[in-house]
Design a protein around this motif. Structure first.
Motif, mmCIF file in Angstrom:
data_model
loop_
_atom_site.group_PDB
_atom_site.id
_atom_site.type_symbol
_atom_site.label_atom_id
_atom_site.label_comp_id
_atom_site.label_asym_id
_atom_site.label_seq_id
_atom_site.Cartn_x
_atom_site.Cartn_y
_atom_site.Cartn_z
ATOM 1 N N ASN A 1 26.415 0.516 73.958
ATOM 2 C CA ASN A 1 27.238 -0.088 72.989
ATOM 3 C C ASN A 1 26.705 0.542 71.472
ATOM 4 N N ASN B 1 27.122 -0.028 67.418
ATOM 5 C CA ASN B 1 27.955 -1.033 66.277
ATOM 6 C C ASN B 1 27.924 0.124 65.065
ATOM 7 N N GLU B 2 28.504 -0.523 63.785
ATOM 8 C CA GLU B 2 28.491 0.208 62.763
ATOM 9 C C GLU B 2 27.189 0.966 62.272
ATOM 10 N N ILE C 1 32.080 -0.044 69.666
ATOM 11 C CA ILE C 1 32.398 -1.613 69.900
ATOM 12 C C ILE C 1 33.750 -1.880 69.070
ATOM 13 N N GLU C 2 34.436 -2.836 69.320
ATOM 14 C CA GLU C 2 35.768 -3.181 68.916
ATOM 15 C C GLU C 2 35.449 -3.445 67.488
ATOM 16 N N ASP C 3 34.396 -4.047 67.030
ATOM 17 C CA ASP C 3 34.120 -4.552 65.574
ATOM 18 C C ASP C 3 34.019 -3.325 64.659
ATOM 19 N N VAL C 4 33.756 -2.119 65.073
ATOM 20 C CA VAL C 4 33.574 -1.031 64.085
ATOM 21 C C VAL C 4 34.808 -0.646 63.512
ATOM 22 N N PRO C 5 34.869 -0.567 62.205
ATOM 23 C CA PRO C 5 36.213 -0.413 61.279
ATOM 24 C C PRO C 5 36.396 1.101 61.399
ATOM 25 N N ASP D 1 36.241 -2.265 74.953
ATOM 26 C CA ASP D 1 37.003 -3.565 74.728
ATOM 27 C C ASP D 1 38.367 -3.004 74.109
#
Length: 401
Positions: A69, A71-72, A92-96, A119
């Protein structure tokens, strides 16, 4: 490693149930994802890859891809180039998906890293990076019905590999394979279809008889030898192992009785299980690997639960007997004579043995919130690391015999 990290791995299998990679799941001892997992050094990354993604496959060692995983924050850290061939970066889905992150993903793809979207739920912004993505991971417990079909339809024009996450039984595996998924993540391989009225085959009966004798506290070398002698392949392979360089014996051993004397009953018990599970049962390789790791992990931490190590090792193997024989555990107990406390531990996770087994399974499966708290999580972490290395070396010895 640069910092204390709890690590677990979850296998990723293809449609033939061959293991093709592992997702490495991690957090720090406080329960938070470590913000500097790689900390700018190749050493940490190398430890993760070699320790947690190495397997023995068809007699040779392989390093499988590590799915990790990102992240930003991690996205913009420097990753060692040597890892590119053996790492899949799961965005991951939270990365803009901004122009900045899209450009970084493009750079990493050019360096040779495989890019996956974790995800996945369709967003038009993904069009900025879709040409650099190789794998789409879909949580099949979350994305269902029309939403799933609409997503698959939108992805159809692109050359992407679909990975179904959280596939927990064999029926789901067959369903998503028909829908075009090529990779699968979850523990479906450990829960095969139970066949009503199934009778154990000859090799399975020998294995069950062996498990029954090994669980007997009054087991004797003579009794074990008698069972092993029923399967010539098992006997020959055991003798080859005992006479191999791994044991550095001063003289060759010609029969199982001598092997018991030289190795000791407890050590021979382990090798009998390793050999009988290595290629003699028609089950996925990953299942045998997982049970050996689970058994060794149980043994490693057994003292913290006041359980005898040999009993803990066998408990780990027995916990997967339903998957080994495609029979419910309740039915298997008619073939294998087990004490009431062992049965309670296997079926209900009751008693000290049940607590041990539950902690080992939950830790290895990343269900760290379900741990009993009886043992420090870093002790379990070290036991898992030791068990993985032991399983690799043991299978190497067993398959070369």
């Amino acid at each position: 490693m640069a910092q204390q990290i709890l690590l677990a791995r979850q296998p990723i299998l293809n449609s033939n149930c061959d293991t093709v990679g592992y997702e490495l799941l991690y957090r720090d001892p406080n329960g938070c994802p470590p913000g500097e997992l790689f900390d700018g050094t190749a050493a940490t990354c190398e430890v993760l890859l070699s320790a947690y993604t190495g397997i023995l496959h068809k007699g040779s060692m392989r390093t499988l891809p590590a799915f990790m995983n990102v992240n930003e924050e991690l996205l913009f850290q420097d990753l060692p180039n040597f890892a590119a061939d053996n790492m899949v970066l799961e965005i991951i889905e939270d990365v803009p998906i901004t122009d900045k992150t899209a450009e970084r993903i493009k750079e990493l793809s050019a360096q040779g890293f495989k890019i996956a979207l974790d995800d996945f739920v369709w967003k038009d912004e993904y069009l900025k990076i879709i040409d650099y993505v190789e794998i789409i991971k879909i949580d099949v417990l979350e994305l269902k019905g029309n939403a799933l079909f609409n997503t698959l339809e939108k992805l159809e024009p692109y050359k992407l590999t679909l990975l179904a996450e959280k596939v927990e039984n064999i029926f789901e595996f067959h369903r998503f394979r028909k829908l075009g998924f090529e990779l699968f993540q979850g523990y479906f391989f450990a829960y095969p279809e139970m066949i009503k009225g199934k009778r154990a085959s000859g090799s399975e009966l020998t294995m069950m008889e062996l498990l029954s004798e090994l669980s007997n506290p009054d087991a004797t070398p003579e009794g074990l030898e008698k069972i092993i002698a029923k399967d010539p392949r098992l006997a020959v392979r055991l003798l080859k192992i005992v006479n191999s360089a791994s044991f550095a014996l001063q003289r060759s051993i010609s029969n199982i009785g001598e092997a018991v004397i030289m190795l000791g009953l407890n050590e021979l018990k382990k090798w009998a299980l390793i050999v009988s599970m290595s290629g003699t049962l028609d089950v996925p390789d990953e299942l045998c690997r997982e049970l050996l790791i689970r058994a060794k992990m149980c043994e490693e931490v057994s003292g913290h639960y006041q359980i005898e190590p040999g009993q803990a090792f066998l408990l780990g193997i027995l916990s997967g007997a339903d998957a080994l024989f495609s029979m419910p555990l309740e039915e298997i107990t008619t073939y294998i004579s087990l004490s009431d406390d062992v049965i309670a531990a296997l079926l209900e996770h009751e008693g000290p043995m049940g607590t041990l087994l539950g902690d080992v399974i939950h830790f290895a499966h990343y269900d760290w919130g379900k741990l009993s708290g009886s043992v420090d999580s870093m002790i379990l972490n070290e036991a898992l690391h030791t068990a993985i290395n032991w399983a690799i070396e043991s299978q190497k010895t067993a398959t070369s015999a």
